[in-house]
Design a protein around this motif. Structure first.
Motif, PDB file in Angstrom:
ATOM      1  N   UNK A 136       0.682  -1.142   0.237  1.00 33.83           N
ATOM      2  CA  UNK A 136      -0.294  -0.055  -0.086  1.00 33.83           C
ATOM      3  C   UNK A 136       0.189   1.156   0.178  1.00 33.83           C
ATOM      4  N   UNK A 137       1.521   1.065   0.713  1.00 39.21           N
ATOM      5  CA  UNK A 137       2.475   2.947   1.300  1.00 39.21           C
ATOM      6  C   UNK A 137       3.997   2.885  -0.022  1.00 39.21           C
ATOM      7  N   UNK A 138       4.160   1.713  -0.825  1.00 37.34           N
ATOM      8  CA  UNK A 138       5.285   1.087  -1.893  1.00 37.34           C
ATOM      9  C   UNK A 138       4.435   1.973  -2.663  1.00 37.34           C
ATOM     10  N   UNK A 139       3.239   1.892  -2.841  1.00 36.79           N
ATOM     11  CA  UNK A 139       2.285   2.554  -3.870  1.00 36.79           C
ATOM     12  C   UNK A 139       2.125   3.866  -3.883  1.00 36.79           C
ATOM     13  N   UNK A 140       1.715   4.506  -3.380  1.00 41.25           N
ATOM     14  CA  UNK A 140       1.686   5.553  -2.466  1.00 41.25           C
ATOM     15  C   UNK A 140       3.000   6.129  -3.354  1.00 41.25           C
ATOM     16  N   UNK A 141       3.856   6.187  -2.983  1.00 43.73           N
ATOM     17  CA  UNK A 141       5.185   6.562  -3.024  1.00 43.73           C
ATOM     18  C   UNK A 141       6.042   6.537  -4.146  1.00 43.73           C
ATOM     19  N   UNK A 142       5.401   5.215  -5.050  1.00 44.26           N
ATOM     20  CA  UNK A 142       5.692   4.904  -6.403  1.00 44.26           C
ATOM     21  C   UNK A 142       5.007   6.474  -7.337  1.00 44.26           C
ATOM     22  N   UNK A 143       3.377   6.099  -7.346  1.00 45.38           N
ATOM     23  CA  UNK A 143       2.603   7.025  -8.234  1.00 45.38           C
ATOM     24  C   UNK A 143       2.720   8.573  -7.801  1.00 45.38           C
ATOM     25  N   UNK A 144       3.524   8.673  -6.828  1.00 42.32           N
ATOM     26  CA  UNK A 144       4.061  10.420  -6.209  1.00 42.32           C
ATOM     27  C   UNK A 144       4.918  10.596  -6.886  1.00 42.32           C
ATOM     28  N   UNK A 145       6.107   9.809  -6.978  1.00 54.71           N
ATOM     29  CA  UNK A 145       7.160  10.389  -7.790  1.00 54.71           C
ATOM     30  C   UNK A 145       7.340  10.131  -8.772  1.00 54.71           C
ATOM     31  N   UNK A 146       7.025   9.007  -9.566  1.00 54.18           N
ATOM     32  CA  UNK A 146       6.632   9.100 -11.468  1.00 54.18           C
ATOM     33  C   UNK A 146       5.496   9.477 -12.075  1.00 54.18           C
ATOM     34  N   UNK A 147       4.135   9.749 -11.237  1.00 49.73           N
ATOM     35  CA  UNK A 147       3.405  10.573 -11.744  1.00 49.73           C
ATOM     36  C   UNK A 147       2.929  11.725 -11.818  1.00 49.73           C
ATOM     37  N   UNK A 148       4.102  12.262 -10.367  1.00 45.57           N
ATOM     38  CA  UNK A 148       3.425  13.193  -9.777  1.00 45.57           C
ATOM     39  C   UNK A 148       2.646  12.577  -8.644  1.00 45.57           C
ATOM     40  N   UNK A 149       2.132  14.047  -8.081  1.00 47.24           N
ATOM     41  CA  UNK A 149       1.264  13.927  -6.745  1.00 47.24           C
ATOM     42  C   UNK A 149      -0.699  14.169  -7.315  1.00 47.24           C
ATOM     43  N   UNK A 150      -0.546  14.506  -8.443  1.00 46.57           N
ATOM     44  CA  UNK A 150      -2.161  14.882  -9.680  1.00 46.57           C
ATOM     45  C   UNK A 150      -1.967  13.095  -9.493  1.00 46.57           C
ATOM     46  N   UNK A 151      -1.412  12.187  -9.821  1.00 49.59           N
ATOM     47  CA  UNK A 151      -1.225  11.163 -10.231  1.00 49.59           C
ATOM     48  C   UNK A 151      -1.911  10.223  -9.248  1.00 49.59           C
ATOM     49  N   UNK A 152      -2.196  10.814  -7.938  1.00 48.20           N
ATOM     50  CA  UNK A 152      -2.193  10.295  -7.142  1.00 48.20           C
ATOM     51  C   UNK A 152      -4.097  11.087  -7.257  1.00 48.20           C
ATOM     52  N   UNK A 153      -5.014  11.859  -7.221  1.00 45.94           N
ATOM     53  CA  UNK A 153      -6.074  11.573  -7.825  1.00 45.94           C
ATOM     54  C   UNK A 153      -6.377  11.707  -9.249  1.00 45.94           C
ATOM     55  N   UNK A 154      -5.532  10.461 -10.482  1.00 46.55           N
ATOM     56  CA  UNK A 154      -5.720  10.418 -11.395  1.00 46.55           C
ATOM     57  C   UNK A 154      -7.607   9.654 -11.051  1.00 46.55           C
ATOM     58  N   UNK A 155      -8.309  10.038 -11.834  1.00 46.26           N
ATOM     59  CA  UNK A 155      -9.655   9.732 -12.492  1.00 46.26           C
ATOM     60  C   UNK A 155     -10.569  10.534 -11.525  1.00 46.26           C
ATOM     61  N   UNK A 156     -10.097  11.516 -11.132  1.00 50.89           N
ATOM     62  CA  UNK A 156     -11.283  11.956  -9.966  1.00 50.89           C
ATOM     63  C   UNK A 156     -12.562  11.720 -10.451  1.00 50.89           C
ATOM     64  N   UNK A 157     -12.531  12.773 -11.637  1.00 49.62           N
ATOM     65  CA  UNK A 157     -14.087  12.731 -12.955  1.00 49.62           C
ATOM     66  C   UNK A 157     -14.863  12.044 -12.781  1.00 49.62           C
ATOM     67  N   UNK A 158     -14.208  10.591 -13.310  1.00 46.66           N
ATOM     68  CA  UNK A 158     -14.939   9.489 -13.131  1.00 46.66           C
ATOM     69  C   UNK A 158     -15.490   9.542 -12.227  1.00 46.66           C
ATOM     70  N   UNK A 159     -15.070   8.878 -11.450  1.00 46.32           N
ATOM     71  CA  UNK A 159     -15.017   8.870  -9.828  1.00 46.32           C
ATOM     72  C   UNK A 159     -16.115   9.715  -9.469  1.00 46.32           C
ATOM     73  N   UNK A 160     -15.893  10.986  -9.971  1.00 50.42           N
ATOM     74  CA  UNK A 160     -16.236  12.249  -8.601  1.00 50.42           C
ATOM     75  C   UNK A 160     -18.363  12.085  -9.127  1.00 50.42           C
ATOM     76  N   UNK A 161     -18.014  11.405 -10.772  1.00 49.35           N
ATOM     77  CA  UNK A 161     -19.685  11.153 -11.586  1.00 49.35           C
ATOM     78  C   UNK A 161     -20.242  10.222 -10.972  1.00 49.35           C
ATOM     79  N   UNK A 162     -19.590   8.686 -10.612  1.00 50.91           N
ATOM     80  CA  UNK A 162     -19.886   7.717 -10.615  1.00 50.91           C
ATOM     81  C   UNK A 162     -20.379   8.025  -8.353  1.00 50.91           C
ATOM     82  N   UNK A 163     -19.721   8.784  -7.811  1.00 51.37           N
ATOM     83  CA  UNK A 163     -19.808   8.548  -6.753  1.00 51.37           C
ATOM     84  C   UNK A 163     -21.218   9.362  -6.029  1.00 51.37           C
ATOM     85  N   UNK A 164     -21.211  10.262  -7.433  1.00 49.23           N
ATOM     86  CA  UNK A 164     -22.391  11.418  -6.779  1.00 49.23           C
ATOM     87  C   UNK A 164     -23.796  10.884  -7.681  1.00 49.23           C
ATOM     88  N   UNK A 165     -23.545   9.607  -8.459  1.00 44.07           N
ATOM     89  CA  UNK A 165     -24.406   8.575  -8.394  1.00 44.07           C
ATOM     90  C   UNK A 165     -24.694   7.526  -7.610  1.00 44.07           C
TER      91      UNK A 165
END
Length: 305
Positions: A155-184
Motif C-alpha cells: 500500500x505505502x509503496x504504491x503511494x510513494x511510486x505513484x507520487x514520484x513517477x506520476x506526480x502528486x496529481x497521479x494520486x488524484x487520477x480518475x477524479x472526474x469519472x470517480x466523482x460522477x460515479x460517487x455522485x450517482x
C-alpha cells in the motif's frame, strides 16, 4: 417528566461520522473479495493476450484468483480500502443528515434536499479520498502471473511510486469519472435507502429496526448498481491505466465502446451488485445500531454525572 430513550435522541454529527466510518470498514473487510472480483472482471479484455486468464462468473473469478495467485490476493488493497472508508464513507454518509437539514427549508425534507445533500457530501468525500481509491484499484488489478512484475509491493509503496513517477496529481487520477460515479452512488444509495426506510415505517409495513434496514439497503444496492455501472467500469479502467494509455476519460470510454462494444460498460455487474448489496446491508445495519448504542452510552454517562 419521562426522559427520552436512546432511539428518541437524535445522534450528534460526531456520532454519525464515527459510526459511518466504522460501519463502512466492517462492511469493506467482509465484502472485499467481491470488490476484487469486480475489478478483475472490469479490466478483463483490456489489452488481453492469448495466455491471459479468463474470468467467468463471480464464484469462478474468486476461485480462479485464489488458485492462481493465492487466497491473499482477494484482499490485496484492503489497507487502502479501509483508509478509503475512513476518509470517504465517514464523510459522505456521516454528514448526509446534517447537510440535508441545511438544505431543508420547511418542516419536512424534500426529495430535492435529499439529492442536494447526496451531491454535496459525495463530491467532497471523493476529492478527499481519491488517493486511497487509486491505490486500492491498482493493487487489486495487478497480477504477477506470466512473468509480470507487480508495479507495487504494498500500500505505502504504491503511494510513494505513484507520487514520484506520476506526480502528486497521479494520486488524484480518475477524479472526474470517480466523482460522477460517487455522485450517482451517493444520491441513489442514500436517497433510496432514506425514502424506503421512511415509507416502510410510515405505512406500518416494518418497524424502524434491523429487518427494515436490510430491505431498504438491498433495494438501494440494486438501484445504485444498475445506474453506476458504466461510469464505474470507465473509472476502474482509467485509474488502473499506465501513463499515456488513455489521453482522457472520454477517450477511455470511446476505446472501450469501439473495441469491446456497449456490454463492456456492464462488465462485473453481478459481483458489483453482490458486493454493493451485501456492503449496504452490513454497513447500514451496523451504522444504525452503532448510532443507537453510542447514544445509549452517552445518555448513561450524562445520567451518571
Amino acid at each position: 417528566m419521562v426522559g427520552l430513550t436512546a432511539s428518541d435522541v437524535p445522534p450528534t454529527m460526531a456520532v454519525k461520522i464515527f459510526s459511518a466510518g466504522l460501519a463502512a470498514c466492517v462492511a469493506d473487510a467482509i465484502t472485499f473479495p467481491l470488490d476484487t472480483a469486480k475489478v478483475r472482471q472490469q479490466i478483463q479484455g483490456e489489452g488481453q493476450t492469448s495466455t491471459a486468464i479468463r474470468y467467468k462468473g463471480v464464484l469462478g473469478t474468486i476461485t480462479t484468483l485464489a488458485k492462481t495467485e493465492g487466497p491473499a490476493k482477494l484482499y490485496s488493497g484492503l489497507p487502502a480500502g479501509l483508509q478509503r472508508q475512513i476518509s470517504f464513507a465517514s464523510l459522505r454518509i456521516g454528514l448526509y443528515d446534517t447537510v440535508q437539514e441545511f438544505f431543508t427549508t420547511g418542516k419536512e425534507s424534500t426529495l430535492g434536499s435529499k439529492i442536494s445533500a447526496g451531491l454535496m457530501t459525495g463530491g467532497v468525500a471523493v476529492f478527499i479520498g481519491q488517493p486511497t481509491e487509486v491505490v486500492k484499484v491498482r493493487l487489486q488489478a495487478q497480477s504477477h502471473l506470466h512473468g509480470l512484475k507487480p508495479r507495487y509491493t504494498g500500500t505505502y509503496n504504491a503511494y510513494r511510486i505513484i507520487a514520484t513517477t506520476e506526480g502528486l496529481t497521479g494520486l488524484w487520477k480518475g477524479t472526474t469519472p470517480n466523482l460522477a460515479r460517487n455522485v450517482i452512488i451517493n444520491c441513489t444509495e442514500l436517497v433510496t435507502y432514506d425514502l424506503m426506510k421512511k415509507a416502510l415505517v410510515k405505512n406500518h409495513l416494518l418497524a424502524d429496526d434491523v429487518p427494515c434496514h436490510i430491505v431498504s439497503a438491498l433495494i438501494a444496492g440494486f438501484c445504485t448498481t444498475v445506474l453506476s455501472s458504466p461510469v464505474d467500469v470507465v473509472k476502474t479502467r482509467f485509474v488502473n491505466s499506465t501513463p499515456g494509455q488513455y489521453p482522457s476519460v472520454p477517450n477511455c470510454a470511446m476505446t472501450m465502446f469501439t473495441k469491446e462494444g456497449p456490454s463492456a460498460f456492464f462488465k462485473g455487474l453481478v459481483p458489483s451488485f453482490l458486493r454493493l448489496a451485501s456492503w449496504n446491508v452490513i454497513m447500514f445495519v451496523c451504522f444504525e445500531q452503532l448510532k443507537r448504542e453510542l447514544m445509549k452510552s452517552r445518555q448513561t454517562v450524562d445520567c451518571a454525572t
